[in-house]
Design a protein around this motif. Structure first.
Motif, PDB file in Angstrom:
ATOM      1  N   VAL A  81       0.817  -1.212   0.000  1.00 46.87           N
ATOM      2  CA  VAL A  81       0.000   0.000   0.000  1.00 46.87           C
ATOM      3  C   VAL A  81       0.852   1.264   0.000  1.00 46.87           C
ATOM      4  N   GLY A  82       1.983   1.253   0.703  1.00 48.91           N
ATOM      5  CA  GLY A  82       2.838   2.439   0.757  1.00 48.91           C
ATOM      6  C   GLY A  82       3.492   2.746  -0.576  1.00 48.91           C
ATOM      7  N   THR A  83       4.106   1.742  -1.190  1.00 51.05           N
ATOM      8  CA  THR A  83       4.766   1.964  -2.475  1.00 51.05           C
ATOM      9  C   THR A  83       3.749   2.157  -3.596  1.00 51.05           C
ATOM     10  N   LEU A  84       2.562   1.566  -3.456  1.00 54.97           N
ATOM     11  CA  LEU A  84       1.503   1.807  -4.445  1.00 54.97           C
ATOM     12  C   LEU A  84       1.059   3.265  -4.378  1.00 54.97           C
ATOM     13  N   MET A  85       0.960   3.800  -3.185  1.00 53.65           N
ATOM     14  CA  MET A  85       0.643   5.210  -3.016  1.00 53.65           C
ATOM     15  C   MET A  85       1.663   6.077  -3.755  1.00 53.65           C
ATOM     16  N   THR A  86       2.945   5.765  -3.585  1.00 47.49           N
ATOM     17  CA  THR A  86       4.008   6.521  -4.254  1.00 47.49           C
ATOM     18  C   THR A  86       3.920   6.370  -5.767  1.00 47.49           C
ATOM     19  N   PHE A  87       3.691   5.157  -6.222  1.00 42.73           N
ATOM     20  CA  PHE A  87       3.588   4.904  -7.657  1.00 42.73           C
ATOM     21  C   PHE A  87       2.448   5.718  -8.273  1.00 42.73           C
ATOM     22  N   CYS A  88       1.314   5.778  -7.593  1.00 40.69           N
ATOM     23  CA  CYS A  88       0.172   6.546  -8.099  1.00 40.69           C
ATOM     24  C   CYS A  88       0.487   8.040  -8.114  1.00 40.69           C
ATOM     25  N   ALA A  89       1.238   8.510  -7.124  1.00 39.62           N
ATOM     26  CA  ALA A  89       1.650   9.911  -7.116  1.00 39.62           C
ATOM     27  C   ALA A  89       2.555  10.212  -8.306  1.00 39.62           C
ATOM     28  N   VAL A  90       3.458   9.290  -8.617  1.00 41.56           N
ATOM     29  CA  VAL A  90       4.347   9.462  -9.771  1.00 41.56           C
ATOM     30  C   VAL A  90       3.546   9.462 -11.068  1.00 41.56           C
ATOM     31  N   ILE A  91       2.566   8.572 -11.172  1.00 42.02           N
ATOM     32  CA  ILE A  91       1.715   8.539 -12.366  1.00 42.02           C
ATOM     33  C   ILE A  91       0.991   9.876 -12.535  1.00 42.02           C
ATOM     34  N   ALA A  92       0.481  10.413 -11.444  1.00 40.08           N
ATOM     35  CA  ALA A  92      -0.175  11.716 -11.504  1.00 40.08           C
ATOM     36  C   ALA A  92       0.803  12.788 -11.957  1.00 40.08           C
ATOM     37  N   GLY A  93       2.055  12.710 -11.471  1.00 41.43           N
ATOM     38  CA  GLY A  93       3.074  13.674 -11.864  1.00 41.43           C
ATOM     39  C   GLY A  93       3.390  13.612 -13.343  1.00 41.43           C
ATOM     40  N   VAL A  94       3.496  12.404 -13.864  1.00 43.81           N
ATOM     41  CA  VAL A  94       3.791  12.232 -15.290  1.00 43.81           C
ATOM     42  C   VAL A  94       2.647  12.773 -16.138  1.00 43.81           C
ATOM     43  N   VAL A  95       1.415  12.438 -15.768  1.00 44.96           N
ATOM     44  CA  VAL A  95       0.250  12.855 -16.556  1.00 44.96           C
ATOM     45  C   VAL A  95       0.061  14.369 -16.505  1.00 44.96           C
ATOM     46  N   LEU A  96       0.199  14.957 -15.319  1.00 40.21           N
ATOM     47  CA  LEU A  96      -0.071  16.385 -15.161  1.00 40.21           C
ATOM     48  C   LEU A  96       1.103  17.265 -15.577  1.00 40.21           C
ATOM     49  N   THR A  97       2.318  16.857 -15.213  1.00 40.62           N
ATOM     50  CA  THR A  97       3.488  17.705 -15.467  1.00 40.62           C
ATOM     51  C   THR A  97       4.142  17.401 -16.808  1.00 40.62           C
ATOM     52  N   ASN A  98       4.450  16.140 -17.052  1.00 42.68           N
ATOM     53  CA  ASN A  98       5.139  15.783 -18.293  1.00 42.68           C
ATOM     54  C   ASN A  98       4.228  15.839 -19.508  1.00 42.68           C
ATOM     55  N   LEU A  99       2.992  15.374 -19.358  1.00 47.20           N
ATOM     56  CA  LEU A  99       2.061  15.353 -20.478  1.00 47.20           C
ATOM     57  C   LEU A  99       1.176  16.594 -20.541  1.00 47.20           C
ATOM     58  N   GLY A 100       1.133  17.355 -19.449  1.00 48.42           N
ATOM     59  CA  GLY A 100       0.354  18.582 -19.432  1.00 48.42           C
ATOM     60  C   GLY A 100      -1.141  18.386 -19.502  1.00 48.42           C
TER      61      GLY A 100
END
Length: 334
Positions: A81-100
């Motif tokens: 659950v802890g690392t899944l939380m981090t992974f989902c945060a990274v996915i959000a970062g990629v979608v919002l920041t990298n992909l705009g």
């Protein structure tokens, strides 16, 4: 005239033990004692800013604990659950920041990624018959590595995503009632908790969640597709972890790929302190929330008292051991 045999009528205490209500009462009493004790030990503890900090910490750990509660009630465990939380945060970062992409798309991507990873863990457990401990331990390592790979081992910042930090740190309640600046993260925690409590108490998924933990073989022999329902529970828990990922990323205004390890222990401790049985079949979301508050108050109180970080870790470990031992004692009495 009918005579009622009082000896055959369950006492109030027996009913409390049977429902697990006594554990929630004990947990709540422990929470009050901690609040009073830390307030006496330090005048800074009960300050408004510190109370808000405790609620902020509870929002993330509480959401993770709700996810862990669902899995543990089935008789399983989820160490990812802890690392899944981090992974989902990274996915959000990629979608919002990298992909705009727009903010709602990033939030949905994080929740969807969590649900998919939870489905994978559920498939390992239900279809491949891998023990939950091993399956989720492997998923924990996979997600830790993927978070570092996808992010390039660097934090992803949300400075160019307007409103993202307000998801957790803003206060809709404070805008309406300025005297109650309760963070949005806490509001989201209670929404998640209410939804989970409704699912457990009022839906078919909730009934099968308890049934799987009580006697999975009996449920299977009655013709129920236990694999499907177990995978559904893990998938739902994963989606909730995605919400936790959004909360912690919003709180930090960044996705930290190295974050996450250790959160699963606090989540599991909160679940057990709240009265959920590690053997499955019994548990409540309310108890889990109380357990999460106890963990947050304890950690914050030790920090206010300037207790060294290493000793805070020692105390957390001791609480986990005591919580598991208390669960074993409850099981023997039952």
């Amino acid at each position: 005239m009918t005579v009622v045999n009082s000896s055959s009528t369950p006492s109030l205490f027996a009913r409390l033990i049977d429902t697990g209500a006594h554990q929630k009462l004990l947990a709540f009493a422990s929470l009050i004692i901690l609040l009073i004790g830390f307030s006496i030990a330090s005048p800074n503890f009960m300050q408004t800013s510190n109370m808000i900090a405790i609620l902020q910490a509870t929002s993330v750990n509480g959401v993770l604990a709700v996810a862990a509660t669902l899995v543990i009630i089935t008789g399983g465990i989820d160490l990812s659950v802890g690392t899944l939380m981090t992974f989902c945060a990274v996915i959000a970062g990629v979608v919002l920041t990298n992909l705009g992409m727009p903010l709602p798309i990033g939030v949905l991507a994080a929740i969807g990624a969590g649900a998919f990873c939870g489905l994978c863990s559920g498939t390992f457990v239900a279809k491949m018959k891998i023990p939950p401990f091993i399956a989720t331990l492997g998923m924990m390592l996979i997600l830790k590595g993927l978070s570092l790979v996808i992010s390039g081992t660097r934090p992803i910042y949300f400075n160019d995503t307007p409103g993202f930090d307000q998801i957790s740190r803003g206060s809709l309640i404070g805008d309406i009632f300025p005297a109650l600046p309760i963070p949005n993260g806490v509001l989201i925690l209670f929404i998640v908790a209410l939804a989970a409590a409704y699912i457990l108490g009022r839906t078919v998924l909730g009934r099968y969640t308890f049934a799987l933990g009580s006697n999975e073989e009996a449920v299977r022999l009655s013709g129920v597709n236990t694999d499907f329902w177990k995978m559904s529970v893990y998938s739902l828990a994963g989606a909730i972890c995605g919400i936790a990922g959004i909360l912690i990323a919003s709180r930090l205004n960044s996705a930290q790929p190295a974050l996450g390890l250790g959160y699963e222990l606090e989540a599991i401790a909160a679940v057990v302190i709240g009265g959920t049985s590690l053997s499955g079949g019994r548990g409540t979301v309310l108890g889990t929330l109380i357990g999460a508050l106890i963990m947050a108050v304890l950690t914050n109180g030790l920090r206010v008292l300037s207790v060294a970080q290493e000793w805070q870790t020692v105390v957390t470990g001791a609480i986990i051991i005591l919580a598991v031992y208390a669960d074993m004692v409850r099981k023997k009495k039952a």
